[in-house]
Design a protein around this motif. Structure first.
Motif: not given
Length: 244
Positions: A151-166
């Motif tokens: 799938g196509l996902k957003t940065d927030r669906q990663t551990k780092v992205g969920s911490k910093y927003g991107a």
């Protein structure tokens, strides 16, 4: 005769600049490993094939590394793309996940902040979402079942992205940045694909066509919605080991 004169005056149409970012090593680490190939090596091999294909088509290509094991931080990688005035930054990674397999595409859907730096800009955010949709749609079509579509996902669906927003690379990037988790190295079938020259070549060709589709949409944003079908994953984000 008029058309011919215009050609000599204006010259060839200018091709876009694409920054290729073979992931790792960075301040985050050395990436993951499979039984037969490391993420660093896989990223580097696909990046070089992709770069050669883009150059053949007349695109200007900039790399974030000069050698496979060169250490480059994620802010520096973004800066290289920024300094080159890249039209698109394509970030190549491999994932580690005991519960899934396949290929996924990530993009920033909002600003993130790290160490007092916020980004990407509103302009880049407005560009990258439709570009990522076009990119992922074309990527999956060209792979033709070689890898499962995660799938196509957003940065927030990663551990780092969920911490910093991107992701960190997205935050520092002044151009549209798209990250591809090309496979899940912890999955034997996925590792087999990227361990083989034929698999890497098919991946590089698919990413090439995906990048061209994204750039075409950037030039003609009116295509958004009518000609690009979103494959963006819905529901509650499942965090992945995608790197920044």
């Amino acid at each position: 005769m008029i058309h011919l004169l215009a050609f000599f005056v204006l010259g060839f149409p200018e091709k876009a600049t694409i920054c290729i970012d073979p992931g790792h090593p960075s301040e985050i680490g050395k990436g993951t490993k499979g039984k037969h190939i490391s993420e660093i090596h896989a990223n580097w091999l696909v990046a070089n094939e992709l770069g050669a294909l883009l150059k053949e088509k007349g695109y200007k290509v900039v790399f974030t590394k000069n050698s496979e094991n060169q250490y480059v931080t994620n802010p520096k990688r973004a800066q290289i793309a920024n300094n080159a005035h890249a039209d698109l930054m394509v970030r190549l990674h491999c994932d580690h996940d005991t519960n899934s397999r396949g290929i996924a595409t990530y993009f920033a859907d909002r600003k993130g902040t790290i160490n007092g730096v916020s980004g990407p800009s509103s302009k880049v955010l407005s560009q990258v979402k439709p570009m990522a949709k076009a990119f992922h749609k074309t990527l999956i079509e060209k792979l033709n079942g070689l890898l499962k579509d995660r799938g196509l996902k957003t940065d927030r669906q990663t551990k780092v992205g969920s911490k910093y927003g991107a992701l960190i690379g997205s935050i520092h990037s002044k151009c549209p940045s798209i990250l591809v988790e090309m496979c899940v190295l912890s999955n034997p079938d996925d590792e087999q694909v990227i361990s083989r020259k034929a698999g890497r070549t098919k991946l590089a060709k698919a990413i090439l066509e995906a990048a061209i589709a994204a750039l075409d949409l950037k030039k003609n944003p009116r295509l958004t919605g009518r000609d690009v079908r979103s494959t963006e994953a819905g529901g509650t984000p499942a965090l992945t080991n995608s790197t920044p």
